[in-house]
Design a protein around this motif. Structure first.
Motif, PDB file in Angstrom:
ATOM      1  N   SER A   1       0.854  -1.181   0.000  1.00 59.46           N
ATOM      2  CA  SER A   1       0.000   0.000   0.000  1.00 59.46           C
ATOM      3  C   SER A   1       0.896   1.238   0.000  1.00 59.46           C
ATOM      4  O   SER A   1       2.101   1.141   0.264  1.00 59.46           O
ATOM      5  N   PHE A   2       0.302   2.382  -0.265  1.00 60.03           N
ATOM      6  CA  PHE A   2       1.064   3.628  -0.238  1.00 60.03           C
ATOM      7  C   PHE A   2       1.702   3.819   1.135  1.00 60.03           C
ATOM      8  O   PHE A   2       2.885   4.146   1.252  1.00 60.03           O
TER       9      PHE A   2
ATOM     10  N   CYS B   1       5.316   4.991  -4.826  1.00 52.90           N
ATOM     11  CA  CYS B   1       4.516   5.999  -4.113  1.00 52.90           C
ATOM     12  C   CYS B   1       4.039   7.090  -5.063  1.00 52.90           C
ATOM     13  O   CYS B   1       2.884   7.524  -4.999  1.00 52.90           O
TER      14      CYS B   1
ATOM     15  N   LYS C   1       1.147   5.773  -7.058  1.00 51.94           N
ATOM     16  CA  LYS C   1      -0.076   5.726  -6.250  1.00 51.94           C
ATOM     17  C   LYS C   1      -0.688   7.125  -6.102  1.00 51.94           C
ATOM     18  O   LYS C   1      -1.907   7.294  -6.174  1.00 51.94           O
TER      19      LYS C   1
END
Length: 83
Positions: A15-16, A54, A57
């Motif tokens: 996930s970020f 990142c 995202k």
């Protein structure tokens, strides 16, 4: 790692928030000066991949927000500066 290279699968699955947390740990290690040259190069390469992940995202999130705002009519958007 060049910006157009593919992010490794193990990083792409993060996930970020997970990727950002790991990137912060890498920066701390590099700033500490407590890692040898070879390890520094390895973790810098991983950090570069995490940064790329990142940024991707964030771009995707900004595109989604832009679509939502545009669907609702009168609100306007400005491009995000994620670099």
């Amino acid at each position: 790692m060049a910006e157009n290279q593919e992010v490794p699968e193990e990083i792409a699955a993060l996930s970020f928030e997970e990727a950002l947390q790991e990137l912060e740990k890498i920066v701390e290690k590099l700033d500490s000066g407590q890692v040898d040259l070879d390890q520094s190069i390895d973790i810098y390469s991983r950090g570069s991949a995490l940064k790329q992940h990142c940024e991707g995202k964030l771009r995707n999130a900004q595109e989604r927000v832009d679509k939502i705002v545009n669907k609702n009519g009168s609100l306007s958007t400005q491009p995000a500066n994620v670099e």
